[in-house]
Write a protein that holds these residues in place. Sequence first.
Motif, PDB file in Angstrom:
ATOM      1  N   GLN A   1      18.057 -68.650 -81.368  1.00  0.00           N
ATOM      2  CA  GLN A   1      19.289 -67.850 -81.319  1.00  0.00           C
ATOM      3  C   GLN A   1      19.354 -67.238 -79.932  1.00  0.00           C
ATOM      4  O   GLN A   1      18.481 -66.479 -79.536  1.00  0.00           O
ATOM      5  CB  GLN A   1      19.305 -66.789 -82.421  1.00  0.00           C
ATOM      6  CG  GLN A   1      18.091 -65.875 -82.446  1.00  0.00           C
ATOM      7  CD  GLN A   1      18.054 -65.075 -83.724  1.00  0.00           C
ATOM      8  OE1 GLN A   1      17.953 -65.649 -84.810  1.00  0.00           O
ATOM      9  NE2 GLN A   1      18.133 -63.767 -83.593  1.00  0.00           N
TER      10      GLN A   1
ATOM     11  N   SER B   1      14.801 -74.367 -83.860  1.00  0.00           N
ATOM     12  CA  SER B   1      15.417 -73.116 -84.298  1.00  0.00           C
ATOM     13  C   SER B   1      15.438 -72.144 -83.127  1.00  0.00           C
ATOM     14  O   SER B   1      14.413 -71.902 -82.488  1.00  0.00           O
ATOM     15  CB  SER B   1      14.615 -72.521 -85.462  1.00  0.00           C
ATOM     16  OG  SER B   1      15.179 -71.281 -85.832  1.00  0.00           O
TER      17      SER B   1
ATOM     18  N   ALA C   1      22.879 -65.263 -86.975  1.00  0.00           N
ATOM     19  CA  ALA C   1      21.672 -65.980 -87.403  1.00  0.00           C
ATOM     20  C   ALA C   1      21.583 -66.019 -88.931  1.00  0.00           C
ATOM     21  O   ALA C   1      21.292 -67.068 -89.527  1.00  0.00           O
ATOM     22  CB  ALA C   1      20.441 -65.290 -86.814  1.00  0.00           C
TER      23      ALA C   1
ATOM     24  N   ARG D   1      20.828 -71.992 -83.750  1.00  0.00           N
ATOM     25  CA  ARG D   1      20.489 -73.266 -84.391  1.00  0.00           C
ATOM     26  C   ARG D   1      19.448 -73.000 -85.476  1.00  0.00           C
ATOM     27  O   ARG D   1      18.469 -72.294 -85.229  1.00  0.00           O
ATOM     28  CB  ARG D   1      19.901 -74.241 -83.366  1.00  0.00           C
ATOM     29  CG  ARG D   1      19.617 -75.602 -83.983  1.00  0.00           C
ATOM     30  CD  ARG D   1      19.100 -76.588 -82.976  1.00  0.00           C
ATOM     31  NE  ARG D   1      18.895 -77.885 -83.594  1.00  0.00           N
ATOM     32  CZ  ARG D   1      18.349 -78.908 -82.986  1.00  0.00           C
ATOM     33  NH1 ARG D   1      17.979 -78.794 -81.707  1.00  0.00           N
ATOM     34  NH2 ARG D   1      18.186 -80.045 -83.614  1.00  0.00           N
ATOM     35  N   ARG D   2      19.720 -73.532 -86.626  1.00  0.00           N
ATOM     36  CA  ARG D   2      18.792 -73.356 -87.742  1.00  0.00           C
ATOM     37  C   ARG D   2      18.571 -74.714 -88.419  1.00  0.00           C
ATOM     38  O   ARG D   2      19.523 -75.491 -88.573  1.00  0.00           O
ATOM     39  CB  ARG D   2      19.373 -72.378 -88.774  1.00  0.00           C
ATOM     40  CG  ARG D   2      19.343 -70.933 -88.330  1.00  0.00           C
ATOM     41  CD  ARG D   2      17.904 -70.410 -88.314  1.00  0.00           C
ATOM     42  NE  ARG D   2      17.818 -69.051 -87.896  1.00  0.00           N
ATOM     43  CZ  ARG D   2      17.640 -68.644 -86.630  1.00  0.00           C
ATOM     44  NH1 ARG D   2      17.530 -69.537 -85.667  1.00  0.00           N
ATOM     45  NH2 ARG D   2      17.547 -67.375 -86.343  1.00  0.00           N
TER      46      ARG D   2
ATOM     47  N   THR E   1      24.219 -68.312 -90.241  1.00  0.00           N
ATOM     48  CA  THR E   1      23.853 -69.709 -89.992  1.00  0.00           C
ATOM     49  C   THR E   1      22.792 -70.185 -90.980  1.00  0.00           C
ATOM     50  O   THR E   1      22.810 -71.335 -91.444  1.00  0.00           O
ATOM     51  CB  THR E   1      23.355 -69.870 -88.539  1.00  0.00           C
ATOM     52  OG1 THR E   1      24.325 -69.301 -87.666  1.00  0.00           O
ATOM     53  CG2 THR E   1      23.151 -71.328 -88.175  1.00  0.00           C
ATOM     54  N   GLU E   2      21.871 -69.264 -91.310  1.00  0.00           N
ATOM     55  CA  GLU E   2      20.861 -69.591 -92.337  1.00  0.00           C
ATOM     56  C   GLU E   2      21.555 -69.935 -93.655  1.00  0.00           C
ATOM     57  O   GLU E   2      21.212 -70.916 -94.321  1.00  0.00           O
ATOM     58  CB  GLU E   2      19.937 -68.381 -92.561  1.00  0.00           C
ATOM     59  CG  GLU E   2      19.008 -68.076 -91.411  1.00  0.00           C
ATOM     60  CD  GLU E   2      17.727 -68.863 -91.473  1.00  0.00           C
ATOM     61  OE1 GLU E   2      17.634 -69.747 -92.356  1.00  0.00           O
ATOM     62  OE2 GLU E   2      16.848 -68.639 -90.641  1.00  0.00           O
TER      63      GLU E   2
ATOM     64  N   SER F   1      19.855 -80.117 -88.967  1.00  0.00           N
ATOM     65  CA  SER F   1      20.022 -78.760 -88.422  1.00  0.00           C
ATOM     66  C   SER F   1      21.502 -78.463 -88.247  1.00  0.00           C
ATOM     67  O   SER F   1      22.323 -79.378 -88.181  1.00  0.00           O
ATOM     68  CB  SER F   1      19.295 -78.625 -87.078  1.00  0.00           C
ATOM     69  OG  SER F   1      19.886 -79.476 -86.127  1.00  0.00           O
TER      70      SER F   1
END
Lengths: 421, 168
Positions: free
Chosen positions: A119, A117, A53, A129-130, A56-57, A141
């Motif tokens: 996880q 968003s 996460a 998904r972010r 991904t950010e 995204s």
Amino acid sequence: MPVKPSSVRPLSLVSRLTRLNLLILAGTIFITVLLLAAVTWHSARERHLAEAAVNTEQLALNLAASLVFLDKAAAEAELQTYAQRQDVLDLAVYQRDMQIFASQPAKVSPLWLQADSYQLLDWLQLQVRRPIRFKAETVGSVVVTESMAGLQQALLSLLLLFGLIVILALFAASRLLHLVQRKALAPVVELAELADYAARQQDYSIRGTVRRRDEVGRLTERLNELFKRIEIWQQDLQQQLQQQQQARMQLDKLAHSDHLTGLANRLFFETELPRAVAYVAAQQQTLALLFIDLDNFKTVNDRWGHDAGDEVLQIVAKRMQSQLRQTDRLFRLGGDEFAVLLTDIGQPEWAMQLADRLIQSVREPMWLKNSLMPVGATVGLAFCPQDSTDAALLLQQADQAMYQAKRAGKNTCRRFSDDEN
Amino acid sequence: MVRLRAICLCASVLGTALTPVQATEFAADEFSLKATFLYRFAQYTQWPPPPRSAMRFCIVQYPQLLQALQRLPIQIDAKAIDAGPALADCDVLMVGLSERRALQQWQTWLAGRQLLIVTDNAEAYRQLGMIQLLTSPDGISFQVNLRRTQSRQLNLGSQLLKLAQQVD
């Protein structure tokens, strides 16, 4: 107090306890490892998801400019760099209208959830998904799908390594447990050997050594007391048995011997004659039965009394016994009657010669109470198997032969003959 | 064809409430794409203090771009200017002229001003531009003159520089 030296050797109790301890140890370690593996797997997955996460950010931040300036090449380069990470399965950058702007590889996993968003993870994969934001504006995204096969492989390798270490540790523990338990159980083993030795040798004079005042020490004390009692009982019993044996032997002697002369009596003769007849028949030997009756014995009793008669009998018995071989047996049948069993005589004439010697020995001058005792001996002979192979008949034949000798004149001997009857 | 797709993409990533109809209207408009880039350049640029409360876009001889800026689905303060005195309240300057003498005049007016100067022609970029928009069959890209931005105490975002085709 003799104490048997102890030599502790591995017995089943030590091995069984070692096995039980190892079993419990292995079971506990196995359950612990399983629980630790489960906890590790769970926390590792959560950590992996958290890291994914965060990454991904970061990726979303890096992709913002590319998306804003529609630089697909830059976006794909960014994705390619990210895709070099282990366990990354696919990456996708979506625009706001959910059109794919860039991806790595071309075909990507479907979205697991219709949310801006999230996880999520399942057993072997995770998806994060972010949103891609730029100046508080969501411009798209990014979706990252990763495999957890590497994590699983690492955990399995760790478990395998741990398993090998546990096996080695258990092997070392088994040796150590065996040694420790053998040492700890040495008093018990020694006690068992003590009891085993006592039971096998019937020797209750041995005693165990009390090393500590614990349960085993008390057990040793009780066993020692028990052995002591048994030893006393055993001694008493042995003494009683000896007394009984002596009494039995005396009774046996009384039953089978003549108390006056010490010779075997008629009862013994009646047992021995059939046995001797059967023996010579089986061995194809010759048995001679000599039936002896003293002459003038009644006169001795009447004139010099029964004491003199008894003394005459004792002297006659000794004289006749002195003429016999060790294998020949002399019996007093009762009153002034005697019998001799001669086995394996070879020639019947030898028996006749012996009879003559017996008669001569009896006729030797015998002075009692200042008087010459006028005793003599008359002998009748019968042979087995020549005359009979039946014990009773053989005795009867010898008796008849003796009477024939009496009729022929005293101090002589006769062999049984049918013609004369 | 590729460029048209790029324009569509740009429209879709810009703003918060673009509808498909609006996107279609923008689709054929290259100026809209340039307007969007201009807006994004401003977002990636940091001015020296004091901070700007609102960003003003000033357009020099480029009415199509002014219209495109005004058509963007977000509220943008944009105006056309034709002389130096009007530069006082400008933050971003989009230069559409390419005449050398006029550019020299603007260079004089711009001396000492902290403005982000963007153009899409080579002459203007050569004389006073900080960012030049480049149009190619693949779409629109840009190059940056970093020395000029630094001389005017402007900081361009690293992401912007990373995407620039060329940085001088």
